[in-house]
Write a protein that holds these residues in place. Structure first.
Motif, PDB file in Angstrom:
ATOM      1  N   GLU A  13      -1.453   4.206   0.640  1.00 31.09           N
ATOM      2  CA  GLU A  13      -0.750   3.145  -0.080  1.00 31.09           C
ATOM      3  C   GLU A  13       0.092   3.669  -1.241  1.00 31.09           C
ATOM      4  O   GLU A  13       0.881   2.935  -1.820  1.00 31.09           O
ATOM      5  CB  GLU A  13      -1.752   2.109  -0.614  1.00 31.09           C
ATOM      6  CG  GLU A  13      -2.405   1.260   0.451  1.00 31.09           C
ATOM      7  CD  GLU A  13      -3.494   1.991   1.211  1.00 31.09           C
ATOM      8  OE1 GLU A  13      -3.898   1.493   2.276  1.00 31.09           O
ATOM      9  OE2 GLU A  13      -3.934   3.065   0.743  1.00 31.09           O
TER      10      GLU A  13
ATOM     11  N   VAL B 258       5.076  -6.247   1.722  1.00 25.56           N
ATOM     12  CA  VAL B 258       3.768  -5.943   2.301  1.00 25.56           C
ATOM     13  C   VAL B 258       3.239  -7.139   3.085  1.00 25.56           C
ATOM     14  O   VAL B 258       2.072  -7.156   3.473  1.00 25.56           O
ATOM     15  CB  VAL B 258       2.755  -5.504   1.217  1.00 25.56           C
ATOM     16  CG1 VAL B 258       3.227  -4.234   0.544  1.00 25.56           C
ATOM     17  CG2 VAL B 258       2.513  -6.602   0.188  1.00 25.56           C
TER      18      VAL B 258
ATOM     19  N   TYR C 170       1.168   3.165  -7.364  1.00 26.60           N
ATOM     20  CA  TYR C 170       0.628   2.241  -6.377  1.00 26.60           C
ATOM     21  C   TYR C 170       1.165   0.815  -6.473  1.00 26.60           C
ATOM     22  O   TYR C 170       1.046   0.055  -5.521  1.00 26.60           O
ATOM     23  CB  TYR C 170      -0.905   2.199  -6.474  1.00 26.60           C
ATOM     24  CG  TYR C 170      -1.552   3.396  -5.832  1.00 26.60           C
ATOM     25  CD1 TYR C 170      -1.776   3.433  -4.465  1.00 26.60           C
ATOM     26  CD2 TYR C 170      -1.884   4.504  -6.589  1.00 26.60           C
ATOM     27  CE1 TYR C 170      -2.333   4.543  -3.865  1.00 26.60           C
ATOM     28  CE2 TYR C 170      -2.450   5.618  -6.002  1.00 26.60           C
ATOM     29  CZ  TYR C 170      -2.675   5.635  -4.637  1.00 26.60           C
ATOM     30  OH  TYR C 170      -3.218   6.743  -4.043  1.00 26.60           O
TER      31      TYR C 170
ATOM     32  N   THR D  47      -3.272  -6.647   5.198  1.00 35.38           N
ATOM     33  CA  THR D  47      -2.649  -5.438   4.641  1.00 35.38           C
ATOM     34  C   THR D  47      -3.460  -4.210   5.058  1.00 35.38           C
ATOM     35  O   THR D  47      -3.252  -3.662   6.121  1.00 35.38           O
ATOM     36  CB  THR D  47      -2.550  -5.540   3.107  1.00 35.38           C
ATOM     37  OG1 THR D  47      -3.854  -5.829   2.561  1.00 35.38           O
ATOM     38  CG2 THR D  47      -1.585  -6.613   2.680  1.00 35.38           C
TER      39      THR D  47
ATOM     40  N   ARG E  62      -4.857  -1.300   0.189  1.00 36.01           N
ATOM     41  CA  ARG E  62      -3.917  -2.197  -0.498  1.00 36.01           C
ATOM     42  C   ARG E  62      -4.666  -3.295  -1.231  1.00 36.01           C
ATOM     43  O   ARG E  62      -4.323  -3.649  -2.364  1.00 36.01           O
ATOM     44  CB  ARG E  62      -2.947  -2.793   0.506  1.00 36.01           C
ATOM     45  CG  ARG E  62      -1.893  -3.707  -0.098  1.00 36.01           C
ATOM     46  CD  ARG E  62      -0.848  -2.946  -0.891  1.00 36.01           C
ATOM     47  NE  ARG E  62      -0.039  -2.101  -0.040  1.00 36.01           N
ATOM     48  CZ  ARG E  62       0.924  -1.300  -0.492  1.00 36.01           C
ATOM     49  NH1 ARG E  62       1.190  -1.250  -1.775  1.00 36.01           N
ATOM     50  NH2 ARG E  62       1.622  -0.535   0.336  1.00 36.01           N
TER      51      ARG E  62
ATOM     52  N   TRP F  91      -4.643  -4.069  -5.438  1.00 33.54           N
ATOM     53  CA  TRP F  91      -4.355  -5.326  -6.115  1.00 33.54           C
ATOM     54  C   TRP F  91      -5.536  -5.797  -6.952  1.00 33.54           C
ATOM     55  O   TRP F  91      -5.351  -6.338  -8.045  1.00 33.54           O
ATOM     56  CB  TRP F  91      -3.940  -6.375  -5.084  1.00 33.54           C
ATOM     57  CG  TRP F  91      -2.548  -6.135  -4.628  1.00 33.54           C
ATOM     58  CD1 TRP F  91      -2.137  -5.463  -3.523  1.00 33.54           C
ATOM     59  CD2 TRP F  91      -1.361  -6.501  -5.331  1.00 33.54           C
ATOM     60  NE1 TRP F  91      -0.770  -5.399  -3.480  1.00 33.54           N
ATOM     61  CE2 TRP F  91      -0.270  -6.030  -4.567  1.00 33.54           C
ATOM     62  CE3 TRP F  91      -1.116  -7.184  -6.510  1.00 33.54           C
ATOM     63  CZ2 TRP F  91       1.046  -6.220  -4.963  1.00 33.54           C
ATOM     64  CZ3 TRP F  91       0.198  -7.375  -6.882  1.00 33.54           C
ATOM     65  CH2 TRP F  91       1.250  -6.901  -6.126  1.00 33.54           C
TER      66      TRP F  91
END
Length: 436
Positions: A132, A157, A328, A384, A388, A392
């Motif tokens: 990622e 994404v 990222y 995703t 990922r 987040w």
């Protein structure tokens, strides 16, 4: 032997010069550290290799994204306890990020601790970063092409993932909360606040810079009758926004373009909204950004610049872009201090008429997004990837604490282009300040 956690705790305290604020559980099942605190789970010794080869925040982040580190218990509590060791230490120099394990060597006890840590980690060649991580390209960080790549990394994404994260509003910026309100209500209130500050009404032309999935454009057209041009560099965002425009029957009032703000030539506009976009501009390009928007406004036109801010450094040359976020989350993104933003807008010719700080509102917004992500974790991973989703989760939870602790701020700056007769008139208005 099952002694990895006690050894790791002792080595960490020696190297950092502080007591470990959380408990550790290692890959061999051993535990150490203060009881009754969140548990930092080191699932694989590869996590230590990442930290040895890339000391500091980025090594830790890579281990988190790869699933080699996890937290059991309250993630916010864990990050809050670790903040003083990770984010609020003196900034590292460039030399601290080179040389792999040798970069950690110090005199005396620290030198011995590093040797023990190397033994515990068994550092073979550096593990490759999780996929990622953004692919770095050469050239000007804020050329048109590189900006498109940076935006695509962050936004392209999958619209379904963002719908899961943001909710029906599809607004990816700080909401405007009332006590007891919902995320949807708070995002509606934010969009309405921007429209009122810009004095939108029927027939006025609005340029929405960084329009995202079209929420601001739709609100301005539907609720205020404005004619809106929304621009974004994300093709996925544009597809979604155009679909929403068509579904609401607003194609006669809203146009969505895949376009760089530097290439907009069809002014003048009555108003410009830039909500959460200026963080992508870069300090080297900010004056150009301010001048371009100034040129696109008619005399008396208004700009609403909604932007995350950092605290100013005593020596601005010491500012370093956050490594985890740069690698990222937002490649090439930069934060400016509020004073810098206001100064650059004024140098471009704007008169700054209002600044509203919304720091606490962003903390609430981020916590709401994290709650949505965690409640639908398996679906987020399916849409995703596990890495990922972990990016987040960490990014938003850490950012929420950054706003709560005052390391980050977010501000709405209302600026006006002077008329031929001089300064633009704004009607008198008051703000209500409730007692604490």
């Amino acid at each position: 032997m099952t002694d990895a956690a006690p050894r790791l705790a002792a080595l960490t305290e020696t190297l950092l010069g502080a007591s470990l604020p959380v408990r550790i559980r290692a890959w061999d099942g051993s535990e150490a550290g203060p009881p009754g605190t969140p548990v930092l789970v080191v699932r694989h010794r590869r996590a230590l290799r990442r930290i040895l080869w890339k000391p500091g925040e980025l090594g830790l982040a890579r281990a988190w994204v790869a699933g080699e580190l996890a937290v059991e218990g309250d993630l916010y509590d864990a990050l809050d306890r670790l903040a003083g060791l990770i984010w609020e230490r003196q900034p590292a120099t460039d030399a601290d990020h080179r040389g792999g394990p040798l970069a950690l060597l110090r005199d005396g006890d620290a030198r011995a601790a590093v040797r023990d840590l190397v033994t515990l980690a068994r550092p073979l060649p550096a593990p490759p970063p999780p996929p990622e991580e953004a692919v770095r390209r050469g050239g000007d960080p804020h050329s048109r092409g590189r900006d498109r790549e940076a935006v695509s990394h962050h936004y392209d994404v999958g619209n379904e993932f963002y719908e899961l994260l943001l909710g029906p509003s599809m607004v990816y910026s700080c909401a405007y909360w009332e006590p007891g309100g919902t995320l949807e209500e708070a995002q509606h209130a934010k969009l309405d606040l921007v429209c009122r500050k810009l004095a939108l009404d029927s027939g006025r032309r609005l340029l929405d810079v960084g329009c995202g999935w079209g929420s601001m454009a739709l609100h301005a057209a539907r609720e205020y009758g404005a004619r809106v041009t929304g621009i974004t560099l994300s093709r996925e965002q544009a597809v979604h926004a155009r679909k929403r425009v068509a579904q609401e029957g607003l194609a006669d009032r809203v146009e969505i373009r895949v376009q760089d703000y530097r290439d907009v030539k069809d002014g003048p506009y009555d108003a410009i909204s830039s909500i959460g976009m200026a963080e992508h501009v870069g300090s080297a390009r900010y004056r150009e950004y301010a001048r371009d928007l100034f040129a696109l406004l008619r005399p008396g036109g208004r700009l609403l610049n909604h932007q995350i801010a950092r605290r100013p450094e005593p020596d601005e040359s010491a500012y370093r872009v956050d490594e985890f976020i740069d690698s990222y989350v937002f490649p090439d993104g930069e934060l400016s201090a509020l004073g810098t933003t206001v100064t650059e807008l004024e140098r471009a010719g704007f008169e700054v008429r209002d600044v509203e700080a919304l720091r606490e509102h962003y903390a609430l917004t981020l916590r709401a997004w994290v709650a949505r992500l965690e409640a639908r974790w398996e679906e987020a991973v399916r849409l995703t990837s596990p890495g990922r989703a972990r990016v987040w989760q960490l990014y938003m939870a850490a950012s929420a604490l950054g706003f709560e602790r005052g390391r980050l701020g977010v501000n709405q700056v209302l600026a006006v282009k002077a008329t031929s007769a001089g300064a633009a008139y704004l009607p008198l208005r008051t703000r209500t300040w409730p007692a604490v």
